[in-house]
Design an enzyme around this catalytic site. Structure first.
Site, PDB file in Angstrom:
ATOM      1  N   ARG A 352       0.864  -1.178   0.000  1.00 59.06           N
ATOM      2  CA  ARG A 352       0.000   0.000   0.000  1.00 59.06           C
ATOM      3  C   ARG A 352       0.901   1.228   0.000  1.00 59.06           C
ATOM      4  NH1 ARG A 352      -4.119  -0.396   4.830  1.00 59.06           N
ATOM      5  NH2 ARG A 352      -4.805   1.593   3.986  1.00 59.06           N
ATOM      6  N   HIS A 353       0.326   2.368  -0.330  1.00 58.73           N
ATOM      7  CA  HIS A 353       1.077   3.617  -0.213  1.00 58.73           C
ATOM      8  C   HIS A 353       1.461   3.823   1.251  1.00 58.73           C
ATOM      9  CE1 HIS A 353      -2.581   5.123   1.604  1.00 58.73           C
ATOM     10  NE2 HIS A 353      -3.223   4.507   0.617  1.00 58.73           N
ATOM     11  N   ASN A 359      -5.230   9.115   6.061  1.00 58.95           N
ATOM     12  CA  ASN A 359      -5.180   7.949   6.954  1.00 58.95           C
ATOM     13  C   ASN A 359      -5.092   8.415   8.397  1.00 58.95           C
ATOM     14  OD1 ASN A 359      -3.052   6.098   4.691  1.00 58.95           O
ATOM     15  ND2 ASN A 359      -5.258   5.974   4.937  1.00 58.95           N
ATOM     16  N   ARG A 403      -0.638   9.752  -3.462  1.00 60.45           N
ATOM     17  CA  ARG A 403       0.034   9.019  -2.380  1.00 60.45           C
ATOM     18  C   ARG A 403       0.809   7.800  -2.877  1.00 60.45           C
ATOM     19  NH1 ARG A 403      -5.521   8.815  -1.976  1.00 60.45           N
ATOM     20  NH2 ARG A 403      -6.623   6.858  -1.516  1.00 60.45           N
ATOM     21  N   GLU A 423      -7.914   3.808  -6.010  1.00 60.65           N
ATOM     22  CA  GLU A 423      -8.681   3.292  -4.885  1.00 60.65           C
ATOM     23  C   GLU A 423     -10.181   3.309  -5.195  1.00 60.65           C
ATOM     24  OE1 GLU A 423      -8.861   1.387  -2.768  1.00 60.65           O
ATOM     25  OE2 GLU A 423      -8.697   2.061  -0.703  1.00 60.65           O
ATOM     26  N   HIS A 488      -3.705   0.538  -3.194  1.00 56.86           N
ATOM     27  CA  HIS A 488      -4.548   0.991  -2.086  1.00 56.86           C
ATOM     28  C   HIS A 488      -5.199  -0.214  -1.429  1.00 56.86           C
ATOM     29  CE1 HIS A 488      -4.319   5.125  -3.691  1.00 56.86           C
ATOM     30  NE2 HIS A 488      -4.234   4.486  -4.843  1.00 56.86           N
TER      31      HIS A 488
END
Ligand code: NAG
Ligand code: NAG
Length: 582
Positions: A352-353, A359, A403, A423, A488
């Site tokens: 994932r980023h 987040n 991201r 995403e 994502h």
């Protein structure tokens, strides 16, 4: 000359301007028609080759008059290919099929579109045409051991299941092993054993019966993976399916002439097959050699001249694909998949980023940048990957969002931003926290918890939607080696779920934490997973399904599984400092 009165003047002006409009209108129309002609003409000229390759590659099965071959791209040194061609020409049975009259007929048909249609309709086996397109399909694999049949069966099943065709594999050797367990002796399945042969025949019968039952039960495809399917048995099966059951049937023959591939398959069998689990290495090698020899003596390749069946021949795990009398929607999809299939060993990396600003705040969606800790992860990721990237050729796939691009920035490999990796689009809920969703759209929030897989955000997407848009990416990825996918949460859940054969309903709850590299290594048709956790703190974004998913639930019930994020932690003073002091 008479001066125009004021009203007459304005009427004339109006007329002129209308005429002007009409003139402009005609001019535009002319331009449109002209450009349309140019476009059509250009496309036609460019299109011929493309159309032909499409016909050969996938939907060509519709022209199912005869045999045609698809030679597909392969990352292999040229010398192997020429060796292969020589081997191919030396094998008389194969040459006969390749050179069969049907083959040249198929090519002639492709030259002439009109003829293709009539020729194809006339040539499709009458049997197959009688059976509905929507009838269930039995796929029968034919071929010697170690030709990659099981691998093909399971990969195909994975692909079909993902595309909404419920598919099951019936592996003859499972049935045989069950019988063997009763006898409790290894000698039983040795090739030279009479009793063993009877057991094998019985196992094949049972596997076919179960496959038929499963199709009757509503599955749409069953794959029967047996070893010793003789010509006579093929004929029998074909007739049984078409005449008695009303099922469609397709044979897939796996041929492998490439020594290197063959050796790799054999090593994999020795390592992973349940048959050789409790054997010493020499014993196992000896047994497999005997078994291969025995089967080879009795093997009857599919012969298009003699057998009236629909079949696809896959040579060297998808290097060359030959189709004969193949028709139907499901079958064309399968043919397309087979002609694009590679079965080379592969290693794929997913991550994932890094932690993003959203987040940290517990917000979903959006296009935020990385948080400070997210940037540290980006450096750590590059430090981990760059030594590997220096040794072999790698590529990096990111989404189009900031991201992921920032996370991949320091990796020294070519990067590609893929829209399909974006995403899940949360529609009207983009940028909200779960608390805000519960406050503004409590009903939507509850519906999502009830069926997270199928729930689609208003003006947004569902997991099923992402699965659909990921199809081409996954197909491409099956053919790649050393790719780093920076994606994502929802998208990676789907991708990892595909490779790891997760149940669909479990996909939305798969655990894919931040700051973790997931390494997949293929062995056979399966993948080994390694989770490499980077020691960099981050928030948790995994929200489990709460117990109460009813739309009348209380706010507390709805939010019980929401992971903590910074503006709700009591110790956090940087945002709600005023409230915290109260
Ligand atoms: C393959 O099938 C044929 C005919 O059913 C049989 O005679 C032969 O023994 C079988 N071979 C093996 C290895 O089971
Ligand atoms: C969910 O919450 C509602 C309202 O608080 C309650 O009536 C219902 O019984 C609860 N359902 C479950 C399964 O706990």
């Amino acid at each position: 000359m008479r001066f125009l009165s004021k009203t007459e003047g304005s009427r004339l002006m109006a007329l002129l301007s209308i005429q002007g409009d009409i003139y402009v209108y005609f001019w535009l129309l002319y331009c449109k028609i002209y450009s349309a002609i140019i476009w059509l003409f250009g496309n036609h000229c460019r299109g011929t080759d493309k159309v032909r390759s499409v016909i050969t590659a996938g939907s060509g099965v519709q022209s199912s008059g005869g045999i045609h071959r698809v030679r597909t791209r392969r990352r292999r040194p040229q010398q192997h290919r020429s060796k292969h061609i020589v081997a191919l020409a030396r094998r008389p049975s194969l040459r006969r099929i390749v050179m069969a009259p049907g083959a040249s007929a198929a090519h002639a048909m492709m030259e002439d579109k009109d003829k293709t249609l009539h020729g194809a309709l006339a040539a499709v086996s009458m049997h197959t045409r009688r059976i509905s397109q929507f009838a269930p399909l039995l796929i029968v694999l034919v071929g010697l051991p170690a030709r990659g049949k099981s691998q093909l069966a399971h990969r195909l099943a994975r692909h079909l299941n993902w595309n909404g065709e419920s598919t099951k594999v019936f592996d003859c050797s499972h049935y045989r092993r069950r019988h063997m367990a009763l006898y409790g002796s290894h000698d039983i399945f040795r090739a030279d054993n009479q009793q063993g042969s009877a057991i094998r025949r019985q196992s094949a019968r049972e596997a076919v019966q179960d496959a038929v039952l499963c199709l009757k039960d509503g599955h749409s495809v069953a794959i029967f993976d047996g070893t010793n399917i003789t010509r006579e048995q093929r004929q029998e099966l074909n007739e049984y399916c078409l005449n008695e059951m009303g099922f469609r049937i397709l044979f897939i023959e796996c041929v492998c002439e490439d020594q290197e591939l063959l050796e790799r398959n054999i090593i994999e069998i020795l390592h992973y097959s349940a048959d050789y689990k409790d054997m010493s290495e020499e014993e196992a090698v000896d047994d497999l050699r005997k078994k291969l020899e025995h089967y080879m003596r009795q093997y009857e390749p599919i012969d298009a001249g003699v057998e009236d069946i629909s079949f696809v021949r896959v040579e060297n795990m998808g290097e060359t694909v030959t189709a004969h009398k193949v028709a139907g929607q499901k079958e064309s999809g399968i043919l397309g998949y087979l002609s694009g299939m590679r079965a080379l060993p592969q290693t794929l990396y997913f991550t994932r980023h890094g932690e993003s600003e959203y987040n940290v705040l517990g917000r979903i969606g959006g296009d935020a940048s990385l948080s400070a800790r997210g940037q540290i992860y980006a450096h750590a990721l590059a430090e981990h990957m760059n030594p590997l990237v220096g040794r072999e050729s790698f590529s990096v796939w990111t989404s189009e969002l900031r991201r992921t691009k920032q996370t991949a920035a320091d990796i020294r490999a070519p990067k590609r931003a893929v829209r399909a990796l974006n995403e899940l689009d949360a529609g009207i809920c983009e940028g909200l926290t779960y608390e805000e969703m519960q406050e503004r759209f409590p009903q939507e929030f509850a519906w999502r918890d009830q069926d997270k897989l199928r729930y689609r955000y208003p003006w947004g997407e569902s997991y099923i939607d992402i699965m659909t848009r990921l199809r081409p990416v996954l197909s491409a990825l099956e053919d790649e080696h050393n790719v780093i996918v920076v994606g994502h949460q929802a998208v990676l859940r789907c991708m990892l779920g595909y490779f790891l054969d997760a149940k669909l309903d479990e996909l939305p709850y798969m655990h894919v934490p931040l700051h973790t590299i997931v390494k997949l290594t293929s062995y056979g048709y399966k993948y080994k997973v390694e989770m490499i956790k980077m020691p960099i703190e981050c928030v948790d974004t995994h929200r489990m399904q709460p117990k109460n998913c009813s739309i009348t639930r209380t706010t507390a019930d709805a939010l019980v599984t929401v992971p903590s994020h910074y503006d709700t932690l009591p110790s956090n003073l940087w945002q709600n400092s005023a409230e915290a002091q109260l």
